[in-house]
Write an enzyme that holds these catalytic residues in place. Structure first.
Site, PDB file in Angstrom:
ATOM      1  N   HIS A  52       0.829  -1.217   0.000  1.00  0.00           N
ATOM      2  CA  HIS A  52       0.000   0.000   0.000  1.00  0.00           C
ATOM      3  C   HIS A  52       0.867   1.273   0.000  1.00  0.00           C
ATOM      4  O   HIS A  52       0.752   2.097  -0.911  1.00  0.00           O
ATOM      5  CB  HIS A  52      -0.998  -0.033   1.157  1.00  0.00           C
ATOM      6  CG  HIS A  52      -1.640   1.276   1.470  1.00  0.00           C
ATOM      7  ND1 HIS A  52      -2.458   1.929   0.577  1.00  0.00           N
ATOM      8  CD2 HIS A  52      -1.549   2.083   2.565  1.00  0.00           C
ATOM      9  CE1 HIS A  52      -2.847   3.073   1.120  1.00  0.00           C
ATOM     10  NE2 HIS A  52      -2.308   3.195   2.322  1.00  0.00           N
ATOM     11  N   HIS A  76       3.897   6.575   5.602  1.00  0.00           N
ATOM     12  CA  HIS A  76       2.724   7.279   6.115  1.00  0.00           C
ATOM     13  C   HIS A  76       1.885   6.492   7.116  1.00  0.00           C
ATOM     14  O   HIS A  76       1.129   7.076   7.878  1.00  0.00           O
ATOM     15  CB  HIS A  76       1.842   7.815   4.977  1.00  0.00           C
ATOM     16  CG  HIS A  76       0.924   6.812   4.352  1.00  0.00           C
ATOM     17  ND1 HIS A  76       1.279   6.042   3.282  1.00  0.00           N
ATOM     18  CD2 HIS A  76      -0.348   6.447   4.663  1.00  0.00           C
ATOM     19  CE1 HIS A  76       0.270   5.255   2.952  1.00  0.00           C
ATOM     20  NE2 HIS A  76      -0.731   5.479   3.780  1.00  0.00           N
ATOM     21  N   GLU A  80       1.049   5.273  12.934  1.00  0.00           N
ATOM     22  CA  GLU A  80      -0.277   4.836  13.347  1.00  0.00           C
ATOM     23  C   GLU A  80      -0.323   3.329  13.625  1.00  0.00           C
ATOM     24  O   GLU A  80      -0.884   2.903  14.613  1.00  0.00           O
ATOM     25  CB  GLU A  80      -1.276   5.187  12.230  1.00  0.00           C
ATOM     26  CG  GLU A  80      -2.613   4.527  12.390  1.00  0.00           C
ATOM     27  CD  GLU A  80      -3.687   5.514  12.759  1.00  0.00           C
ATOM     28  OE1 GLU A  80      -3.307   6.591  13.261  1.00  0.00           O
ATOM     29  OE2 GLU A  80      -4.859   5.202  12.554  1.00  0.00           O
ATOM     30  N   ASP A  81       0.274   2.567  12.725  1.00  0.00           N
ATOM     31  CA  ASP A  81       0.043   1.118  12.780  1.00  0.00           C
ATOM     32  C   ASP A  81       1.193   0.285  13.340  1.00  0.00           C
ATOM     33  O   ASP A  81       1.063  -0.926  13.453  1.00  0.00           O
ATOM     34  CB  ASP A  81      -0.263   0.581  11.363  1.00  0.00           C
ATOM     35  CG  ASP A  81      -1.490   1.255  10.766  1.00  0.00           C
ATOM     36  OD1 ASP A  81      -2.272   1.812  11.556  1.00  0.00           O
ATOM     37  OD2 ASP A  81      -1.643   1.221   9.542  1.00  0.00           O
ATOM     38  N   ASP A 143      -3.159   8.552  -0.990  1.00  0.00           N
ATOM     39  CA  ASP A 143      -3.481   7.468  -0.068  1.00  0.00           C
ATOM     40  C   ASP A 143      -4.930   7.043  -0.314  1.00  0.00           C
ATOM     41  O   ASP A 143      -5.255   5.866  -0.480  1.00  0.00           O
ATOM     42  CB  ASP A 143      -3.289   7.980   1.362  1.00  0.00           C
ATOM     43  CG  ASP A 143      -3.665   6.975   2.435  1.00  0.00           C
ATOM     44  OD1 ASP A 143      -3.441   5.770   2.213  1.00  0.00           O
ATOM     45  OD2 ASP A 143      -4.186   7.399   3.493  1.00  0.00           O
ATOM     46  N   ASP A 265     -20.669  17.430 -25.612  1.00  0.00           N
ATOM     47  CA  ASP A 265     -19.221  17.468 -25.445  1.00  0.00           C
ATOM     48  C   ASP A 265     -18.679  16.198 -24.817  1.00  0.00           C
ATOM     49  O   ASP A 265     -17.872  16.242 -23.925  1.00  0.00           O
ATOM     50  CB  ASP A 265     -18.813  18.704 -24.651  1.00  0.00           C
ATOM     51  CG  ASP A 265     -19.729  18.909 -23.450  1.00  0.00           C
ATOM     52  OD1 ASP A 265     -20.573  18.030 -23.206  1.00  0.00           O
ATOM     53  OD2 ASP A 265     -19.590  19.935 -22.785  1.00  0.00           O
TER      54      ASP A 265
HETATM   55 MN    MN Z   1      -2.677   4.567   3.999  1.00  0.00          MN
END
Ligand code: MN
Length: 730
Positions: A52, A76, A80-81, A143, A265
């Site tokens: 990811h 990123h 958090e994880d 993300d 269009d």
């Molecule tokens: Mn993520």
């Protein structure tokens, strides 16, 4: 579901073949760190988690973002994880990367939007993060894009929520930042989950006659290319063509109720040249080659869209009788159109001309400011979406400057768009020389002249808030009301609040009001009750939205059960004892003690000259007294008179008391014993059990003065099980 595994080797290939300078070893080390941290974690798709962050980093690389952004993308999710901390990141990758990761992590903690409050909080946090470092939101968008691509692996209810959130918040932001590829894909993916039937219907239509359509586009490109060859260009123009996105076709079919064949269009051909002059030259050539459809020409070069998009648009009729859109732009405009804010990183020297970065950040600031004057989430989201409407109108000033406004914009919007001061001082307006009312809706091509007042104190009218269509004008008016009419706002706001609280039967003692509203004060950035009143007064806070929550809060904290409104329980009339009050300038006058506050000798009191019923005595703490004062009606103010207690008399006065206690046998007896011992007559009493099991004891007693009451209260408080003793207020 296509979700190809992205590998670090693939990223390295992109970096090596790029003309941008990247710090490859830093990126590799970020990958190594992330891979180790996420070891043993898996996505819903069953793939190792690291795929990811790798996929997100790849999208960012394709946008041309810098080394730190790519590193932050790889990292990123680690704070958090995993066990990694921001400090670890700071040490290894520097402050920038650490702060970017922190920013993205903060955004993640926002709950999926469901309730309005959360959504407001959501948007607020996103805007704040953007103001800090715009790269945070660019990472967040990528993300989200990868999460949307792999949304099929998530449970069905999550799919809808995530798709709705993407469509309502992230798509408008991507659009506003001008990152077209990301915006288009987010939009199409959300659309697929939000309206799967329509999505597959359009996919089917698009699959039919696919070759025919491609052939059509190819022939137009070739034909235009041939004609452009006869002319001199700085560099050979680039011509490309495509069928527009599924979602833009959906919008036309479902929202404008058009048949697929009626959509003019759905084909778009793009010509990219070197200079603005060449753009207009190409436009002339195209109009020579094909018949232009009326009212379909848009000059976004002289009047760029709010997201800085620039191009000439025209719709012409093809030789086969099929209309198509032509977009003409320079290379710089193309970079802005495709990459938006990301172009700042993609192209080393940014884009020539004005510093668009500053302009974009100015927009973020504008939204943040509007948020401070508005509590309405829908309005905030509308601001993000708004001003982008392709169906803008163009109105001219008498000097010939073009002003672009959303459809249905009024003269007021026009005035504020020209200048804030002109808006404030608007007296009237002329459109094409004729005087029109202020709510007149402008049309493209009209010339509008604003007549302004010379009075330096002239300001907007509150009714204009309903007339104006643009948020920009409304925000400017609100901020005027906020600044220029503070005193007035406080008074208006206070009485509005009191009225609404009363109507909702939320009765909070004045001194507890600030504590009761503490959360709301914080939420609206008010440092005092006065600020809060002022915000209500200028319309920044809409009471109706807050009342339901206040009712809950009040019922939770203040009343365990509805008080019986039975008048017979409390003896309302008492013997007036005029002799106990000294009145200024007034003698020989009937005196009545107000039932709302039951003044007792010792209380600070004030008298109100009633019409024909003598003087009514209130305590200075009385809610009614305070609200009458704040209404600030001179005729009413004059009727308040200073009064004092005399200390000569010992006549007892009747007052109500309320005791809450843990229910037990003998409680009432103990209370009565203390009152009797203090020689305090009990006129009436009643007791009952509350929902929560506590007992409440109400009594009307005769009291000589405040200190006698205070003393007896002290003794009652010491009775076993007593929780509170208070004077009853009606
Ligand atoms: Mn993520």
């Amino acid at each position: 579901m296509e979700d190809k595994m992205v590998t670090i080797d693939e990223l390295v290939q992109i970096i090596l073949t790029n003309d941008k300078q990247y710090d490859l070893s830093k990126i590799l080390s970020a990958h190594e760190f992330a891979a180790k941290a996420h070891e043993g974690q898996f996505r819903s798709s069953g793939q190792p988690y690291i795929m990811h962050p790798l996929a997100v980093a790849k999208i960012l690389l394709e946008l041309g973002m810098d080394t730190d952004t790519v590193c932050a993308a790889l990292l990123h999710d680690v704070v958090e994880d995993t066990a990694a901390t921001t400090e670890d990141l700071k040490k290894r990758f520097g402050t920038d990367v650490a702060q970017l990761v922190e920013g993205v992590t903060k955004l993640k903690k926002i709950p999926i939007f469901n309730k309005e409050q959360q959504q407001a909080e959501n948007v607020r946090k996103i805007m704040l993060a953007m103001a800090e470092d715009i790269r945070v939101i660019i990472i967040k968008l990528c993300d989200r894009l990868h999460n949307m691509r792999t949304l099929g692996f998530r449970p069905a209810d999550k799919q809808r929520n995530t798709a709705a959130e993407t469509m309502h918040i992230y798509v408008p932001i991507a659009n506003r930042l001008g990152i077209r590829a990301v915006k288009d894909e987010l939009e199409d993916l959300s659309f697929k989950y939000l309206d799967p039937f329509a999505h597959s219907e359009i996919e089917q239509i698009m699959a039919m006659k696919k070759n025919e359509r491609e052939e059509f586009i190819h022939s137009i490109k070739a034909y235009i290319g041939e004609h452009l060859k006869d002319h001199q260009f700085e560099r050979e123009p680039e011509i490309s063509g495509r069928v527009k996105s599924n979602y833009s076709i959906y919008k036309k079919m479902y929202m404008q109720h058009k048949e697929f064949d009626q959509i003019y269009d759905k084909y778009a051909v793009r010509v990219i040249v070197s200079t603005v002059a060449e753009c207009y030259a190409v436009l002339g050539l195209i109009h020579d080659m094909y018949r232009p459809l009326p009212n379909r020409f848009k000059d976004y070069i002289s009047t760029p869209k709010a997201n800085m998009y620039q191009s000439l648009h025209t719709t012409v009729l093809g030789r086969e009788g099929i209309p198509f859109e032509v977009q003409i732009r320079t290379w710089d405009m193309h970079a802005t159109a495709e990459y938006g804010i990301a172009a700042h990183w993609k192209y080393k020297e940014g884009i020539k001309g004005t510093d668009k970065m500053d302009q974009r950040l100015a927009w973020v600031r504008q939204v943040l400011e509007t948020q401070q004057t508005s509590d309405d989430v829908e309005e905030i989201v509308r601001i993000i979406k708004n001003d982008l409407a392709p169906e803008d109108i163009f109105v001219m000033t008498p000097k010939g400057d073009t002003v672009s406004l959303p459809v249905k914009a009024t003269v007021i919007d026009f005035a504020y768009r020209i200048h804030t001061e002109i808006g404030h001082k608007t007296m009237g307006a002329k459109v094409d020389g004729k005087i029109v009312p202020l709510d007149y809706e402008l049309q493209t091509g009209q010339i509008c002249e604003i007549m302004i007042s010379k009075d330096p104190d002239k300001g907007p009218n509150r009714a204009w808030l309903d007339i104006a269509k643009t948020n920009d004008a409304k925000a400017k008016m609100r901020s005027w009301f906020k600044k220029e009419r503070r005193e007035e706002n406080i008074t208006t706001g206070r009485s509005m609040l009191e009225k609404e609280l009363k109507r909702s039967r939320i009765l909070i003692p004045e001194e507890e009001l600030e504590a009761f509203l503490a959360d709301d004060l914080k939420r609206h950035n008010c440092s005092s009750l006065e600020d809060f009143y002022a915000s209500i007064g200028y319309g920044g806070i809409i009471l109706q939205k807050l009342l339901p929550r206040w009712k809950d809060l009040y019922h939770k904290n203040y009343c365990m059960e509805e008080k019986p409104q039975d008048q017979s329980i409390i003896t309302p009339i008492r013997t007036p004892s005029t002799s106990r009050i000294i009145l200024d300038d007034i003698s020989d006058c009937a005196v009545k003690f107000a039932q709302c506050c039951n003044p007792l000798p010792g209380d600070d009191i004030i008298g109100f000259i009633t019409r024909g019923h003598g003087i009514s005595v209130h305590t200075t703490q009385c809610i009614n007294y305070k609200s009458m004062l704040s209404r600030n009606i001179p005729e009413e103010q004059e009727r308040w008179v200073e009064i004092q207690w005399t200390d000569t008399s010992n006549t007892a006065m009747q007052t109500g008391i309320e005791i809450v206690a843990l229910d037990r046998v003998g409680l009432v007896f103990d209370i009565c014993a203390i009152l009797t011992e203090a020689r305090i007559p009990i006129v009436h009493s009643s007791s009952r059990v509350l929902k929560n099991g506590n007992a409440i004891f109400d009594a009307s007693i005769k009291i000589v003065n405040k200190s006698q009451l205070t003393a007896v209260f002290d003794r009652i408080r010491k009775i076993k099980g007593v929780l509170s003793v208070e004077r009853a207020t009606n």
